[in-house]
Design an enzyme around this catalytic site. Structure first.
Site, short mmCIF file in Angstrom:
data_model
loop_
_atom_site.label_atom_id
_atom_site.label_comp_id
_atom_site.label_asym_id
_atom_site.label_seq_id
_atom_site.Cartn_x
_atom_site.Cartn_y
_atom_site.Cartn_z
N THR A 127 -43.17 63.63 38.45
CA THR A 127 -43.31 62.64 39.82
C THR A 127 -44.78 62.12 39.45
OG1 THR A 127 -41.58 63.69 40.79
CG2 THR A 127 -43.05 61.91 42.09
N GLU A 367 -35.22 66.69 42.85
CA GLU A 367 -34.48 66.66 41.71
C GLU A 367 -33.46 65.27 42.08
OE1 GLU A 367 -35.82 68.33 39.42
OE2 GLU A 367 -33.68 68.38 38.55
N THR A 369 -32.98 61.80 44.79
CA THR A 369 -32.46 61.72 45.95
C THR A 369 -31.00 61.37 46.43
OG1 THR A 369 -32.79 59.26 46.19
CG2 THR A 369 -34.73 60.68 46.64
C1 LIG Z 1 -41.80 69.23 48.30
C2 LIG Z 1 -41.59 68.49 47.06
C3 LIG Z 1 -41.58 69.05 46.01
C4 LIG Z 1 -41.35 68.41 44.83
N1 LIG Z 1 -41.62 69.03 43.51
C5 LIG Z 1 -41.57 68.23 42.40
C6 LIG Z 1 -41.67 68.89 41.29
O1 LIG Z 1 -42.00 70.21 41.17
N2 LIG Z 1 -41.74 68.24 40.13
C7 LIG Z 1 -41.64 66.81 40.19
O2 LIG Z 1 -41.87 66.06 39.07
N3 LIG Z 1 -41.42 66.03 41.38
C8 LIG Z 1 -41.35 66.86 42.35
N4 LIG Z 1 -40.90 66.15 43.58
C9 LIG Z 1 -40.67 64.73 43.68
C10 LIG Z 1 -39.35 64.44 43.94
O3 LIG Z 1 -38.66 64.55 42.95
C11 LIG Z 1 -39.66 62.88 44.31
O4 LIG Z 1 -40.30 62.81 45.67
C12 LIG Z 1 -38.29 62.33 44.60
O5 LIG Z 1 -37.63 62.10 43.20
C13 LIG Z 1 -38.28 60.95 45.32
O6 LIG Z 1 -39.26 60.22 44.38
P1 LIG Z 1 -40.44 59.35 45.72
O7 LIG Z 1 -40.78 60.49 46.54
O8 LIG Z 1 -41.12 58.55 45.05
O9 LIG Z 1 -39.40 58.46 46.61
P2 LIG Z 1 -38.97 56.99 46.09
O10 LIG Z 1 -38.36 57.05 44.84
O11 LIG Z 1 -40.02 55.89 46.44
O12 LIG Z 1 -37.84 56.70 47.12
C14 LIG Z 1 -37.92 56.65 48.51
C15 LIG Z 1 -36.52 56.13 49.09
O13 LIG Z 1 -35.99 55.05 48.47
C16 LIG Z 1 -34.66 55.38 47.95
N5 LIG Z 1 -34.60 54.79 46.63
C17 LIG Z 1 -35.48 54.67 45.42
N6 LIG Z 1 -34.97 53.85 44.78
C18 LIG Z 1 -34.05 53.28 44.97
C19 LIG Z 1 -33.07 52.47 44.58
N7 LIG Z 1 -33.17 51.97 43.35
N8 LIG Z 1 -32.25 52.06 45.27
C20 LIG Z 1 -31.93 52.32 46.80
N9 LIG Z 1 -32.85 53.09 47.06
C21 LIG Z 1 -33.67 53.53 46.21
C22 LIG Z 1 -34.86 56.89 47.97
O14 LIG Z 1 -33.53 57.26 47.80
C23 LIG Z 1 -35.70 57.47 49.01
O15 LIG Z 1 -34.78 57.38 50.20
C24 LIG Z 1 -41.07 67.06 44.86
C25 LIG Z 1 -41.25 66.38 46.00
C26 LIG Z 1 -41.55 67.02 47.10
C27 LIG Z 1 -41.61 66.29 48.78
#
Ligand SMILES: Cc1cc2nc3c(=O)[nH]c(=O)nc-3n(C[C@H](O)[C@H](O)[C@H](O)COP(=O)(O)OP(=O)(O)OC[C@H]3O[C@@H](n4cnc5c(N)ncnc54)[C@H](O)[C@@H]3O)c2cc1C
Length: 558
Positions: A127, A367, A369
């Site tokens: 990410t 992993e 959403t």
């Molecule tokens: C505590 C924690 C630990 C983590 N650990 C890791 C790790 O070890 N390694 C790693 O690589 N990542 C890690 N992550 C990242 C995590 O995998 C991401 O936060 C997650 O994939 C969502 O990405 P984002 O936060 O950018 O949200 P976004 O992708 O911006 O999504 C925000 C919201 O929009 C929705 N959304 C997104 N795209 C769409 C779409 N096309 N259509 C409709 N709705 C959509 C999502 O479902 C969500 O509700 C971690 C995150 C947290 C908070």
């Protein structure tokens, strides 16, 4: 796969360790201090201590060669203890996945042996600030470093965000854009130009270290490119989604049960209006029983998928997505209901359900959403619908009808109604081109997950009745109780698919006034409504089982 006895011993060691080193007071104190207990994490991953990571390392590299089913059992157990610590352990599982699927034999030997023998902690760096659900938006770069026209190394520049173990790992698998596309690299702690931020101040899993990473001209030798070929990163990440999502599904399951296993005993002691809460049907049938049904439907799907992956059926990404979606949503709902079940006490930091509810929240986010899971499920099954000219879910229903003839009590007939209704909803969506509305596409993902889980739970109940469950399967419920759970869940799934399907197809303009009566009939709504008969007695029975009073009630009735 490891022997059942060995798995049982590992799970027992884990429980004993947690009892001694991680009692509730300690977990609450660490949560309050927002502290990752590094020494505990190292102990859990150290080969001469608990050595949990040995489970998923192949035997040839010094591990135990555990299969998917084993990993699910361990993940559920860890989640029952603490999801933050479970995440710290999971990060090494995840971090090593690109190695397991994509590395050269030399790279596998080097890194997997070091994880097994030295207890190396890994982090998984995918990410970025601008690339979350959409990893294609990746901005971190890995530029070739050439010597005499030969690639001898790469310079990595960019940022990673929300990385579990980000501040404590010994090594990191990092996804970066090479000239030929996204690729995984291993970067060791302390490499020049590589830094991490302070840990994030999070809503939950506060025992897990989550930090941003920064890469400024970080040089790595060419042999740190996993697999030795550029541009394989997204394929390598995809190759393990079924497996890794199953792990997070097990987290949702374990955390959900951890919350209910606090609410259930609490309700036997809390007296209100002259009797324990556990005797109040309006309490148990809202706050406990439906959540047990959802968790056990998810378990059925997790176990079936784990068995299939272990049997070599491939990575089963969509099944992993269904398992993750259902189990993590169920875990969240169960934890939320457990707060309600404890009333004012549940709302205070002193009671574990409040912490569990904050912790389990992450499982519908990381992993992939829940919304991305809905999309993944829907897109994949949509193709099945098209390829079979609308027959896919009708065909899936038929074996369940046959199962009903053999096992009339496991709810297979009701699960079949759900699948037939689903086929009709999908066909109407196709004819009216409704998947152009993203909301319809994602709702389809939800209905598919419910209907498939209903079928799966019915199969599990039948297998249990025949004494044919996987030897390591969870046996919390006997065949009679599991059949009652299956009927309860199938009724909900069938109603959900048919009524919500009707609502949204109509709501999106997919069915006219003239055609709506025929559509209602095709959904099998009258049969689905009739199948609700027996719901309350089934829920009464499940509550009796959960509160250990089923035998007593049966004796009184006799
Ligand atoms: C505590 C924690 C630990 C983590 N650990 C890791 C790790 O070890 N390694 C790693 O690589 N990542 C890690 N992550 C990242 C995590 O995998 C991401 O936060 C997650 O994939 C969502 O990405 P984002 O936060 O950018 O949200 P976004 O992708 O911006 O999504 C925000 C919201 O929009 C929705 N959304 C997104 N795209 C769409 C779409 N096309 N259509 C409709 N709705 C959509 C999502 O479902 C969500 O509700 C971690 C995150 C947290 C908070």
């Amino acid at each position: 796969m490891i022997a059942k006895k060995t798995l049982k011993l590992s799970l027992k060691s884990l429980r004993d360790f947690a009892k001694k080193r991680l009692p509730d007071e300690e977990l609450l104190a660490l949560d309050e201090r927002d502290e990752c207990p590094l020494e505990i994490v190292r102990h859990m991953c150290s080969p001469d201590q608990l050595g949990i990571q040995l489970l998923f390392i192949p035997e040839e590299f010094g591990g135990m060669g555990g299969g998917t089913f084993d990993v699910y059992c361990v993940c559920e157990e860890m989640a029952r203890i603490d999801l933050g610590i479970a995440t710290a352990v999971l990060a090494t599982f995840l971090g090593s996945d690109p190695i397991t699927v994509g590395a050269t034999p030399e790279q596998k030997k080097l890194w997997l042996s070091r994880i097994a023998n030295e207890g190396l902690l890994f982090a998984y760096g995918a990410t970025e600030p601008e690339a979350g659900s959409d990893l294609g938006a990746l901005r971190t770069t890995a530029d070739r470093v050439l010597q005499d026209g030969r690639v001898v190394g790469y310079k990595i520049n960019g940022n990673k965000q929300w990385i579990s173990n980000g501040g404590i790992a010994d090594a990191y698998t990092v996804l970066a854009n090479t000239p030929a596309g996204p690729s995984w690299f291993v970067v060791e702690k302390g490499t020049k130009g590589f830094t991490h931020d302070e840990p994030e101040d999070k809503h939950g899993i506060r025992l897990s270290n989550t930090a941003a990473l920064a890469f400024s001209d970080v040089y790595v030798d060419a042999d740190r490119l996993l697999g030795g070929v550029e541009g394989q990163g997204l394929t390598q990440a995809q190759a393990v989604f079924g497996y890794t999502r199953l792990m997070v599904a097990a987290f949702g399951l374990g955390a959900g049960w951890a919350a209910l296993d606090r609410a259930i005993p609490y309700s036997t002691k809390r007296i209100q209006a002259g009797a324990p809460l556990s005797e109040k049907q309006g309490y148990t049938h809202k706050l406990i029983v439906p959540h047990v049904a959802h968790l056990e439907a998810s378990r059925a799907f997790i176990e079936e998928t784990a068995e299939r992956i272990d049997a070599g059926e491939g990575s089963l990404n969509t099944e992993g997505a269904i398992a993750k979606y259902m189990a993590t949503e169920a875990g969240n709902a169960a934890a939320e209901a457990s707060i309600q079940a404890l009333g004012g006490y549940g709302y205070t930091h002193e009671y574990m359900v409040e912490k569990i509810s904050r912790d389990v929240r992450i499982t519908t986010i990381y992993e992939g959403t829940s919304e991305i899971m809905e999309m993944t499920i829907s897109r994949d099954r949509w193709q099945f619908h098209l390829k079979t000219r609308g027959q896919h879910y009708h065909e899936q229903a038929r074996p369940l009808e046959a199962l009903h003839a053999k096992h009339p009590n496991v709810g297979a007939d009701i699960a079949a109604l759900a699948l037939h209704a689903l086929a009709e909803v999908m066909e109407k969506a196709r004819v009216a081109h409704l998947t152009r509305h993203q909301h319809i596409l994602l709702r389809l993902g939800e209905w598919i997950a419910y209907a498939e889980c209903a079928g799966c739970l019915a199969r599990r109940a039948a297998r249990l009745a025949e004494g044919r469950l996987h030897e390591k399967a969870n046996l919390r419920f006997d065949a009679t109780a599991l059949a009652a759970l299956s009927r309860t869940f199938a009724r909900e799934a069938a109603l959900k698919v048919a009524e919500e399907g009707l609502r949204w197809i109509r709501g999106a303009g997919g069915v006219s006034d003239r055609d709506i009566a025929a559509f209602e009939t095709s959904l099998g709504l009258p049969a689905i409504h009739r199948a609700q008969a027996g719901l309350l007695p089934d829920m009464d029975y499940i509550a009796d089982v959960l509160y250990d009073r089923a035998a007593k009630r049966a004796a009184v009735a006799a």
